[in-house]
Design a protein around this motif. Structure first.
Motif, mmCIF file in Angstrom:
data_model
loop_
_atom_site.group_PDB
_atom_site.id
_atom_site.type_symbol
_atom_site.label_atom_id
_atom_site.label_comp_id
_atom_site.label_asym_id
_atom_site.label_seq_id
_atom_site.Cartn_x
_atom_site.Cartn_y
_atom_site.Cartn_z
ATOM 1 N N LEU A 5 0.817 -1.222 0.000
ATOM 2 C CA LEU A 5 0.000 0.000 0.000
ATOM 3 C C LEU A 5 0.848 1.269 0.000
ATOM 4 C CD1 LEU A 5 -2.690 -1.009 2.676
ATOM 5 C CD2 LEU A 5 -2.831 -1.233 0.182
ATOM 6 N N GLU A 6 2.013 1.216 0.665
ATOM 7 C CA GLU A 6 2.833 2.429 0.777
ATOM 8 C C GLU A 6 4.253 2.068 1.201
ATOM 9 O OE1 GLU A 6 3.080 6.596 3.417
ATOM 10 O OE2 GLU A 6 1.430 5.174 3.730
ATOM 11 N N SER A 7 5.217 2.816 0.699
ATOM 12 C CA SER A 7 6.606 2.751 1.165
ATOM 13 C C SER A 7 7.021 4.155 1.561
ATOM 14 C CB SER A 7 7.548 2.234 0.071
ATOM 15 O OG SER A 7 7.262 0.899 -0.265
ATOM 16 N N CYS A 8 7.643 4.283 2.721
ATOM 17 C CA CYS A 8 8.048 5.607 3.179
ATOM 18 C C CYS A 8 9.286 5.493 4.065
ATOM 19 C CB CYS A 8 6.917 6.299 3.931
ATOM 20 S SG CYS A 8 6.325 5.397 5.377
ATOM 21 N N GLN A 9 9.806 6.635 4.447
ATOM 22 C CA GLN A 9 10.957 6.714 5.342
ATOM 23 C C GLN A 9 10.551 7.553 6.554
ATOM 24 O OE1 GLN A 9 14.095 5.332 4.754
ATOM 25 N NE2 GLN A 9 13.383 4.410 2.840
ATOM 26 N N ILE A 10 10.882 7.066 7.751
ATOM 27 C CA ILE A 10 10.539 7.784 8.976
ATOM 28 C C ILE A 10 11.820 8.199 9.690
ATOM 29 C CG2 ILE A 10 9.284 7.711 11.158
ATOM 30 C CD1 ILE A 10 7.496 7.439 8.689
ATOM 31 N N PRO A 99 13.298 2.728 6.910
ATOM 32 C CA PRO A 99 12.312 2.374 5.879
ATOM 33 C C PRO A 99 11.109 1.669 6.504
ATOM 34 C CG PRO A 99 14.220 0.899 5.785
ATOM 35 C CD PRO A 99 14.549 1.963 6.781
ATOM 36 N N LEU A 100 9.929 2.135 6.125
ATOM 37 C CA LEU A 100 8.672 1.563 6.617
ATOM 38 C C LEU A 100 7.780 1.246 5.430
ATOM 39 C CD1 LEU A 100 6.550 0.965 8.891
ATOM 40 C CD2 LEU A 100 5.899 3.382 8.731
ATOM 41 N N THR A 101 7.298 0.015 5.367
ATOM 42 C CA THR A 101 6.371 -0.376 4.309
ATOM 43 C C THR A 101 5.031 -0.761 4.925
ATOM 44 O OG1 THR A 101 7.385 -2.577 4.369
ATOM 45 C CG2 THR A 101 8.048 -1.111 2.589
ATOM 46 N N ILE A 102 3.954 -0.453 4.207
ATOM 47 C CA ILE A 102 2.594 -0.739 4.653
ATOM 48 C C ILE A 102 1.957 -1.708 3.662
ATOM 49 C CG2 ILE A 102 0.412 0.261 5.410
ATOM 50 C CD1 ILE A 102 2.877 1.393 6.857
ATOM 51 N N PHE A 103 1.421 -2.807 4.183
ATOM 52 C CA PHE A 103 0.825 -3.837 3.336
ATOM 53 C C PHE A 103 -0.591 -4.163 3.805
ATOM 54 C CE2 PHE A 103 5.185 -4.479 2.160
ATOM 55 C CZ PHE A 103 5.178 -5.130 0.937
#
Length: 457
Positions: A5-10, A99-103
Motif C-alpha cells: 500500500l505504501e513505502s516511506c521513510q521515517i 524504511p517503513l512499508t505498509i501492506f
C-alpha cells in the motif's frame, strides 16, 4: 495475497538529534556477519482499511518518529570501512531514517497466530528486507541500514508489525526496549517525560587488551553481505507452551534426581527438556534415519546478558550488544538416554554456574570467542534465540497485548528454538520451533509423552 500500500521513510523530528557516531565494541563486532534478526508481532485488532490508513498509520508514523529521537542509531547506518585500517561504526546524520512499508493481506490471520504446525514460508510476507548495501566512494565506506519495519493489515482481523535488524546495532534487550518504547508512545502519546531512556556510553565497556581489534582483524576480509530470506524453508513452524505448574514439575524432578542441585531455573529445565526431546525425536526410533556416534558431543548454545555482570555493571537500558555465551556440552548417548533430560539440565546449569554467573570468568578468553564459535560450524549445536526474560507480549500499541510473537531468525539455523515469556500463563514460557514436518511430528510426540509422564509422576 499480500499487497503493498505504501513505502516511506521515517526520521526523528527535524532538529531533535545531532549528528553522532558510536564505536562498535567487541560485543558488537562479533555480530558483523550474522544474519538479520527478524521478529513478527501479531495483534488481534479488527478494523477497516480506511480506519487503518487514515487513523492508525499516521499515528504509528508520528510515534515512530518520536521514538527515533531517543533511539537514533536505529535510523542511522552501519559504516563498514573499505580501508581495513579503520573500524566499523554506527553513524547517524540529519536526514537518516528507517524504511517503513505498509501492506494489506487477505490471508488467514487466525491460522498464522495458532500454535499448531504452520507453513514457515507463509510468514515471510510480513517481514521487511533490510535495504541493499550501498558503497559510498566519497567516504570510502559501505553503508548498511540497520533496521527496517513493516506494518500489515488483515482487514477485519488484525495487524502485524514486522521488524528486521542487523545484530551489530543491538542485542535482544536493546531491540525489545525500542519496541516497547514505540508502543508506549503510540498508546499514551509523546508529551511526557520518559524514564529509562537508552544509554549509549561505550566507555564503560573495558577492553584493555583490544579484543575489538582482534575480532576486526579476523573479520575484515570477509565480504559484507545481507543474506536473503531462507526460502523455501521446507519447514513448519510450531509453538509449545509450558505453564508455571509444568515448569515446577520439571524443577521438582531435577531436584529429586539431584538433591542440592543449583540453578534449577525455569530457563534451565525448559531448555533441557526441549533439547533432550528434540535430540531423542531425531535419532533412530523416531523419524530420523541418520545414525550418530554415541560419543559424539552435543552442544547447547545460549546468550548471557552481561550488563549486570560486568565490573562496573552497565545499566539495564544500555543500548547496543552486551552478551557473552554459554555452551553446555554432553555426549549424544547421554542426551538420548533415559536420563537425557536430567543430564541436559546438569550440563546447562554447570555452564551457567562456572561461566555465566562467575564475574571473573565471564570474559575469560573473550579474545577467542570468534574462533570458538566458528569451530562449532561442523558440530551438533542446538541454539536458543531470546530468553526467559524477554517480554514482548506486553508491547501494547493501544490495540491490546500481542496476540502472537514469532521469531523468524531461527529459520536460518539448522537446529534452534526461540524462547520468551508466555502470553497467557504467568510464570510460563513459550517455545518456538521450525522443523521439516516429519521431524516436527516426531518431536511433538516425544514432547507430549514426556509431559504426560511428568504429570503422572
Amino acid at each position: 495475497m499480500t499487497t503493498l500500500l505504501e513505502s516511506c521513510q521515517i526520521a526523528p523530528p527535524p532538529g531533535t538529534v545531532a549528528d553522532r557516531s558510536l564505536p562498535l565494541t567487541f560485543f558488537d563486532i562479533i555480530w558483523l556477519h550474522f544474519h538479520p534478526i527478524r521478529r513478527l508481532l501479531f495483534y488481534k485488532f479488527p478494523c477497516s482499511k480506511p480506519y487503518f490508513l487514515e487513523s492508525l498509520i499516521p499515528k504509528l508514523k508520528e510515534s515512530l518518529s518520536l521514538t527515533l529521537k531517543h533511539y537514533f542509531p536505529l535510523a542511522g547506518h552501519l559504516l563498514y570501512p573499505l580501508d581495513a585500517q579503520k573500524k566499523p561504526i554506527i553513524r547517524y546524520v540529519a536526514g537518516d531514517s528507517v524504511p517503513l512499508t505498509i501492506f494489506e493481506s487477505t490471508n488467514d490471520f487466525d491460522n498464522l497466530v495458532g500454535d499448531h504446525p504452520r507453513d514457515a514460508d507463509a510468514f515471510y510476507d510480513y517481514i521487511p528486507q533490510l535495504p541493499p548495501i550501498i558503497t559510498d566512494i566519497e567516504s570510502n565506506h559501505k553503508l548498511l541500514k540497520v533496521l527496517a519495519l513493516q506494518v500489515t493489515l488483515f482487514p477485519g482481523q488484525g495487524i502485524c508489525i514486522g521488524l528486521a535488524n542487523h545484530h551489530a546495532v543491538g542485542d535482544a534487550n536493546s531491540i525489545v526496549g525500542f519496541i516497547r518504547f514505540w508502543a508506549s508512545i503510540n498508546k499514551l502519546g509523546g508529551n511526557e517525560e520518559y524514564s529509562n531512556l537508552p544509554f549509549f556510553d561505550r566507555s564503560l565497556i573495558k577492553d584493555p587488551i583490544g579484543i575489538d581489534s582482534i575480532y576486526w582483524n579476523q573479520m575484515k576480509e570477509i565480504p559484507l553481505k545481507l543474506p536473503s530470506f531462507p526460502l523455501p524453508t521446507k519447514r513448519v513452524r510450531s509453538t509449545y507452551v509450558l505453564n508455571e505448574s509444568e515448569i515446577k514439575k520439571l524443577k521438582d524432578l531435577v531436584l529429586a534426581k539431584f538433591p542440592g542441585f543449583v540453578h534449577a531455573s525455569s530457563f534451565v529445565v525448559t531448555a533441557a527438556y526441549v533439547w533432550s526431546c528434540l535430540t531423542k525425536s531425531q535419532t533412530p526410533g523416531g523419524q530420523e534415519t541418520i545414525k550418530y556416534n554415541d560419543d559424539e558431543m552435543e552442544f547447547f548454545l545460549f546468550a548471557v546478558d552481561c550488563r549486570a555482570r560486568l565490573d562496573p555493571p552497565l545499566p539495564g537500558n544500555y543500548f547496543g550488544n552486551c552478551v557473552s555465551y554459554g555452551l553446555g556440552k554432553i555426549r549424544h548417548q547421554e542426551l538420548t538416554g533415559t536420563d537425557g533430560f536430567f543430564m541436559a539440565a546438569q550440563a546447562i546449569a554447570e555452564e551457567i554456574k562456572n561461566r555465566a554467573n562467575d564475574k571473573e570468568k565471564l570474559l575469560e578468553g573473550a579474545e577467542n570467542w570468534v574462533t570458538e564459535i566458528w569451530s562449532l560450524k561442523q558440530k551438533r549445536v542446538f541454539a536458543v534465540s531470546g530468553s526467559a526474560r524477554v517480554d514482548l507480549y506486553s508491547a501494547d500499541f493501544g490495540w491490546g497485548k500481542v496476540r502472537k510473537m514469532e521469531t523468524l531468525s531461527i529459520d536460518g539455523e539448522d537446529y534452534a528454538m526461540s524462547l520468551c515469556k508466555s502470553r497467557d500463563y504467568e510464570g510460563g514460557l513459550e517455545i518456538g520451533l521450525t522443523l521439516p514436518k516429519l521431524k516436527m511430528d516426531a518431536f511433538a510426540v516425544v514432547f507430549a509423552h514426556g509431559m504426560e509422564l511428568c504429570h503422572n509422576t
